[in-house]
Design a protein around this motif. Structure first.
Motif, PDB file in Angstrom:
ATOM      1  N   GLN A 197      -5.077  -0.154  20.997  1.00 25.78           N
ATOM      2  CA  GLN A 197      -4.250   0.565  21.959  1.00 25.78           C
ATOM      3  C   GLN A 197      -2.816   0.719  21.461  1.00 25.78           C
ATOM      4  OE1 GLN A 197      -4.621  -1.451  25.708  1.00 25.78           O
ATOM      5  NE2 GLN A 197      -6.628  -0.537  26.167  1.00 25.78           N
ATOM      6  N   ALA A 198      -2.291  -0.345  20.851  1.00 21.29           N
ATOM      7  CA  ALA A 198      -0.924  -0.285  20.330  1.00 21.29           C
ATOM      8  C   ALA A 198      -0.824   0.725  19.198  1.00 21.29           C
ATOM      9  CB  ALA A 198      -0.495  -1.666  19.841  1.00 21.29           C
ATOM     10  N   VAL A 199      -1.859   0.789  18.352  1.00 19.46           N
ATOM     11  CA  VAL A 199      -1.860   1.761  17.255  1.00 19.46           C
ATOM     12  C   VAL A 199      -1.857   3.177  17.806  1.00 19.46           C
ATOM     13  CG1 VAL A 199      -3.201   2.661  15.312  1.00 19.46           C
ATOM     14  CG2 VAL A 199      -2.964   0.194  15.621  1.00 19.46           C
ATOM     15  N   ALA A 200      -2.678   3.397  18.826  1.00 16.90           N
ATOM     16  CA  ALA A 200      -2.754   4.735  19.436  1.00 16.90           C
ATOM     17  C   ALA A 200      -1.423   5.143  20.036  1.00 16.90           C
ATOM     18  CB  ALA A 200      -3.845   4.745  20.502  1.00 16.90           C
ATOM     19  N   ALA A 201      -0.682   4.183  20.595  1.00 14.77           N
ATOM     20  CA  ALA A 201       0.608   4.505  21.209  1.00 14.77           C
ATOM     21  C   ALA A 201       1.701   4.687  20.163  1.00 14.77           C
ATOM     22  CB  ALA A 201       1.001   3.392  22.181  1.00 14.77           C
ATOM     23  N   GLU A 202       1.581   3.973  19.049  1.00  8.11           N
ATOM     24  CA  GLU A 202       2.637   3.966  18.042  1.00  8.11           C
ATOM     25  C   GLU A 202       2.522   5.113  17.044  1.00  8.11           C
ATOM     26  OE1 GLU A 202       4.412   0.745  14.783  1.00  8.11           O
ATOM     27  OE2 GLU A 202       3.118   0.073  16.430  1.00  8.11           O
ATOM     28  N   LEU A 203       1.298   5.558  16.753  1.00  2.71           N
ATOM     29  CA  LEU A 203       1.092   6.578  15.730  1.00  2.71           C
ATOM     30  C   LEU A 203       0.431   7.810  16.321  1.00  2.71           C
ATOM     31  CD1 LEU A 203      -0.402   4.260  12.939  1.00  2.71           C
ATOM     32  CD2 LEU A 203       1.995   4.958  13.199  1.00  2.71           C
ATOM     33  N   ASP A 204       0.765   8.959  15.770  1.00  2.00           N
ATOM     34  CA  ASP A 204       0.102  10.178  16.225  1.00  2.00           C
ATOM     35  C   ASP A 204      -1.285  10.279  15.592  1.00  2.00           C
ATOM     36  OD1 ASP A 204       0.301  11.302  13.604  1.00  2.00           O
ATOM     37  OD2 ASP A 204       2.304  12.039  14.032  1.00  2.00           O
TER      38      ASP A 204
ATOM     39  N   LEU B 186       2.207  10.447   5.750  1.00  2.00           N
ATOM     40  CA  LEU B 186       1.849   9.524   4.670  1.00  2.00           C
ATOM     41  C   LEU B 186       2.827   8.357   4.623  1.00  2.00           C
ATOM     42  CD1 LEU B 186       0.977  12.027   1.788  1.00  2.00           C
ATOM     43  CD2 LEU B 186      -0.612  10.815   3.288  1.00  2.00           C
ATOM     44  N   THR B 187       4.107   8.671   4.759  1.00  2.00           N
ATOM     45  CA  THR B 187       5.125   7.617   4.740  1.00  2.00           C
ATOM     46  C   THR B 187       4.983   6.692   5.932  1.00  2.00           C
ATOM     47  OG1 THR B 187       6.673   9.114   3.622  1.00  2.00           O
ATOM     48  CG2 THR B 187       7.604   7.174   4.700  1.00  2.00           C
ATOM     49  N   GLU B 188       4.744   7.279   7.118  1.00  2.00           N
ATOM     50  CA  GLU B 188       4.611   6.485   8.331  1.00  2.00           C
ATOM     51  C   GLU B 188       3.381   5.590   8.271  1.00  2.00           C
ATOM     52  OE1 GLU B 188       4.698   7.136  13.199  1.00  2.00           O
ATOM     53  OE2 GLU B 188       4.591   8.846  11.844  1.00  2.00           O
ATOM     54  N   ALA B 189       2.274   6.120   7.724  1.00  2.00           N
ATOM     55  CA  ALA B 189       1.051   5.325   7.614  1.00  2.00           C
ATOM     56  C   ALA B 189       1.263   4.147   6.668  1.00  2.00           C
ATOM     57  CB  ALA B 189      -0.095   6.203   7.127  1.00  2.00           C
ATOM     58  N   ALA B 190       1.925   4.387   5.532  1.00  2.00           N
ATOM     59  CA  ALA B 190       2.191   3.311   4.576  1.00  2.00           C
ATOM     60  C   ALA B 190       3.102   2.251   5.189  1.00  2.00           C
ATOM     61  CB  ALA B 190       2.816   3.879   3.310  1.00  2.00           C
TER      62      ALA B 190
ATOM     63  N   ILE C 153       0.853  -1.182   0.000  1.00  2.00           N
ATOM     64  CA  ILE C 153       0.000   0.000   0.000  1.00  2.00           C
ATOM     65  C   ILE C 153       0.892   1.235   0.000  1.00  2.00           C
ATOM     66  CG2 ILE C 153      -0.173   0.086   2.527  1.00  2.00           C
ATOM     67  CD1 ILE C 153      -3.108   1.032   2.111  1.00  2.00           C
ATOM     68  N   GLU C 154       0.446   2.265  -0.709  1.00  2.00           N
ATOM     69  CA  GLU C 154       1.230   3.502  -0.802  1.00  2.00           C
ATOM     70  C   GLU C 154       0.281   4.696  -0.824  1.00  2.00           C
ATOM     71  OE1 GLU C 154       4.613   5.501  -3.760  1.00  2.00           O
ATOM     72  OE2 GLU C 154       3.987   3.409  -4.020  1.00  2.00           O
ATOM     73  N   PHE C 155       0.691   5.784  -0.192  1.00  2.00           N
ATOM     74  CA  PHE C 155      -0.094   7.022  -0.169  1.00  2.00           C
ATOM     75  C   PHE C 155       0.647   8.098  -0.958  1.00  2.00           C
ATOM     76  CE2 PHE C 155      -1.284   4.761   3.687  1.00  2.00           C
ATOM     77  CZ  PHE C 155      -2.673   4.835   3.660  1.00  2.00           C
ATOM     78  N   ILE C 156      -0.081   8.796  -1.826  1.00  2.00           N
ATOM     79  CA  ILE C 156       0.504   9.864  -2.647  1.00  2.00           C
ATOM     80  C   ILE C 156      -0.356  11.113  -2.498  1.00  2.00           C
ATOM     81  CG2 ILE C 156       1.135  10.583  -4.990  1.00  2.00           C
ATOM     82  CD1 ILE C 156       1.323   7.573  -5.697  1.00  2.00           C
ATOM     83  N   ARG C 157       0.275  12.251  -2.157  1.00  2.00           N
ATOM     84  CA  ARG C 157      -0.474  13.497  -2.054  1.00  2.00           C
ATOM     85  C   ARG C 157      -0.697  14.069  -3.452  1.00  2.00           C
ATOM     86  NH1 ARG C 157      -0.749  17.057   2.211  1.00  2.00           N
ATOM     87  NH2 ARG C 157       1.208  16.325   3.114  1.00  2.00           N
TER      88      ARG C 157
ATOM     89  N   THR D 137      -1.534  10.646  11.670  1.00  2.00           N
ATOM     90  CA  THR D 137      -1.136   9.429  10.968  1.00  2.00           C
ATOM     91  C   THR D 137      -2.201   8.351  11.107  1.00  2.00           C
ATOM     92  OG1 THR D 137       1.193   9.940  11.415  1.00  2.00           O
ATOM     93  CG2 THR D 137       0.683   7.702  10.697  1.00  2.00           C
ATOM     94  N   ARG D 138      -2.829   8.252  12.285  1.00  2.00           N
ATOM     95  CA  ARG D 138      -3.904   7.283  12.480  1.00  2.00           C
ATOM     96  C   ARG D 138      -5.062   7.580  11.536  1.00  2.00           C
ATOM     97  NH1 ARG D 138      -3.123   8.195  18.033  1.00  2.00           N
ATOM     98  NH2 ARG D 138      -5.190   9.145  18.243  1.00  2.00           N
ATOM     99  N   GLN D 139      -5.335   8.851  11.293  1.00  2.00           N
ATOM    100  CA  GLN D 139      -6.405   9.212  10.373  1.00  2.00           C
ATOM    101  C   GLN D 139      -6.097   8.720   8.955  1.00  2.00           C
ATOM    102  OE1 GLN D 139      -6.960  13.451  10.657  1.00  2.00           O
ATOM    103  NE2 GLN D 139      -7.962  13.341  12.671  1.00  2.00           N
ATOM    104  N   VAL D 140      -4.821   8.793   8.561  1.00  2.00           N
ATOM    105  CA  VAL D 140      -4.431   8.317   7.234  1.00  2.00           C
ATOM    106  C   VAL D 140      -4.592   6.795   7.158  1.00  2.00           C
ATOM    107  CG1 VAL D 140      -2.566   8.146   5.551  1.00  2.00           C
ATOM    108  CG2 VAL D 140      -2.840  10.233   6.897  1.00  2.00           C
ATOM    109  N   VAL D 141      -4.181   6.093   8.226  1.00  2.00           N
ATOM    110  CA  VAL D 141      -4.339   4.636   8.273  1.00  2.00           C
ATOM    111  C   VAL D 141      -5.815   4.257   8.147  1.00  2.00           C
ATOM    112  CG1 VAL D 141      -4.165   2.613   9.767  1.00  2.00           C
ATOM    113  CG2 VAL D 141      -2.228   4.182   9.566  1.00  2.00           C
ATOM    114  N   ASP D 142      -6.656   4.930   8.928  1.00  2.00           N
ATOM    115  CA  ASP D 142      -8.096   4.652   8.870  1.00  2.00           C
ATOM    116  C   ASP D 142      -8.656   4.932   7.481  1.00  2.00           C
ATOM    117  OD1 ASP D 142      -8.084   3.918  11.514  1.00  2.00           O
ATOM    118  OD2 ASP D 142      -8.774   5.866  12.254  1.00  2.00           O
ATOM    119  N   ALA D 143      -8.182   6.004   6.850  1.00  2.00           N
ATOM    120  CA  ALA D 143      -8.662   6.357   5.511  1.00  2.00           C
ATOM    121  C   ALA D 143      -8.240   5.301   4.490  1.00  2.00           C
ATOM    122  CB  ALA D 143      -8.132   7.728   5.106  1.00  2.00           C
ATOM    123  N   GLY D 144      -7.028   4.757   4.666  1.00  2.00           N
ATOM    124  CA  GLY D 144      -6.555   3.728   3.748  1.00  2.00           C
ATOM    125  C   GLY D 144      -7.397   2.469   3.822  1.00  2.00           C
ATOM    126  N   ILE D 145      -7.730   2.027   5.059  1.00  2.00           N
ATOM    127  CA  ILE D 145      -8.570   0.849   5.238  1.00  2.00           C
ATOM    128  C   ILE D 145      -9.986   1.119   4.738  1.00  2.00           C
ATOM    129  CG2 ILE D 145      -9.638  -0.652   6.959  1.00  2.00           C
ATOM    130  CD1 ILE D 145      -6.754  -1.294   6.474  1.00  2.00           C
TER     131      ILE D 145
END
Length: 362
Positions: free
Chosen positions: A217-224, A189-193, A152-156, A227-235
């Motif tokens: 919980q681990a996602v919340a601790a690992e990502l700001d 974007l890079t961190e989410a990918a 998976i890759e994110f491009i602005r 970045t979590r919003q980008v992960v959620d958007a990707g899924i």
């Protein structure tokens, strides 16, 4: 107005036996069973040696009054009606184990350890197997959620618009637009990918959603937060691709439906059935109805609108992903005189094997 389905208690032992023989004769021979033929068979088998053709005709008349059998021509024997077939399936049919030869063929061809092609190749093979084992047309309704994520890759594209590039293990590439928070740094974007590729590679959509939920919980601790919003958007974009896209329908073995066709009305029925099979959108919608129920379902003739003209039957069962979600269905379609007792366990076992194929951890 449809006649109410009789209860088993409405039939005495003799009537049940005669009805059962009428249905068995139809399922094996495809022909009406006459009173004289039945009387002779009962005498030879010593089942009911004193039962005369006249008595049998009276019993058949009673069955006809209940809507369970009918006479296709004057002086002909009786055939089961669709109501009779439904009554037989629900009240009389005993489903045993899958035949050993069918189990062996399915095990050999659908062993996850031997699969080298794509999910689509495997599901096409499944449809062909079902056709060969049942002498009907094999059906597989497949969902894109069966596809496993490879990359998976994110491009602005614009300050608040981005592109998600989803690459499946089967080689398919899909692009989806997503909204981005204003001022989102490129590093997010890079961190989410990186996060998605590290944790979700090789998983289906259902498995990915389950994995993220378990790691909340681990996602919340690992990502700001951004970045979590980008992960959620990707899924979400992956899931959204499912909702708007018709499922893939694979049909194999139509030629089987032409075997044992002799009468002109049979040819017309097969022509109508082929038209039904060409209506893939409607057939996919019918198969999707299995996603509201577990286990094998049997549709007989006009019980569904799609087969109301061709008088066909379908036996179908859903299959699941790792999250336990129903993601598709396998089945067999053919004339109403399908060997229900034999085909039901074949379809059921095939569905369990396909569930293992699309979800190896099951």
């Amino acid at each position: 107005m449809n006649a109410p389905t009789p209860r088993l208690d409405d039939l005495d032992v003799r009537t049940r036996d005669i009805f059962r023989r009428v249905v068995d004769h139809y399922l094996t021979q495809g022909e009406p069973l006459g009173s004289r033929t039945l009387s002779r068979d009962l005498t030879q088998s010593n089942a009911m040696p004193t039962l005369s053709p006249a008595t049998i005709r009276n019993v058949m008349s009673d069955l006809e009054a209940l809507g369970l059998v009918f006479a296709p021509h004057i002086s002909a024997g009786r055939l089961p009606t669709e109501l009779g077939l439904r009554f037989f399936v629900d009240a009389f049919m005993e489903v045993g184990a899958i035949p050993p030869e069918a189990r062996a063929a399915l095990d050999d061809n659908l062993d996850p350890a031997r699969q080298k092609g794509s999910v689509e190749d495997t599901l096409t093979e499944t449809s062909s197997l079902l056709s060969g084992l049942t002498s009907g047309a094999g059906l597989v309704l497949a969902s894109k959620s069966d596809t496993r994520l490879k990359h998976i890759e994110f491009i602005r594209l614009e300050p608040t618009k981005g592109l998600v590039v989803l690459v499946g293990e089967d080689g398919n590439v899909e692009n989806r637009l997503i909204d981005l928070a204003d001022g989102l740094p490129a590093s997010a974007l890079t961190e989410a990918a990186n996060f998605l590729n590290a944790h979700l590679r090789g998983k289906t959509l259902g498995e990915a959603q389950k994995a993220l939920a378990e790691r909340e919980q681990a996602v919340a601790a690992e990502l700001d937060r951004l970045t979590r919003q980008v992960v959620d958007a990707g899924i979400a974009s992956w899931a959204g691709a499912e909702e708007g896209k018709p499922k893939q329908l694979i049909v194999r073995g139509r030629a089987n439906l032409l075997e044992d066709v002799s009468a002109q009305e049979d040819l017309e029925r097969i022509r109508l059935l082929f038209e039904d099979l060409d209506s893939k959108k409607e057939l996919a919608r019918l198969l999707s109805a299995t996603e509201t129920a577990e286990g094998v379902r049997i549709f007989i003739g006009s019980e569904n609108k799609l087969f109301s003209l061709s008088g066909s039957s379908m036996i179908v069962a859903p299959y699941h992903d790792d999250a336990g979600l129903i993601v598709g269905a396998v089945g067999v379609i053919g004339p109403t005189r399908l060997n229900y007792q034999r085909i039901v366990p074949v379809v059921d076992y095939t569905a369990s094997l396909v569930s293992r194929l699309v979800s190896p951890s099951r």
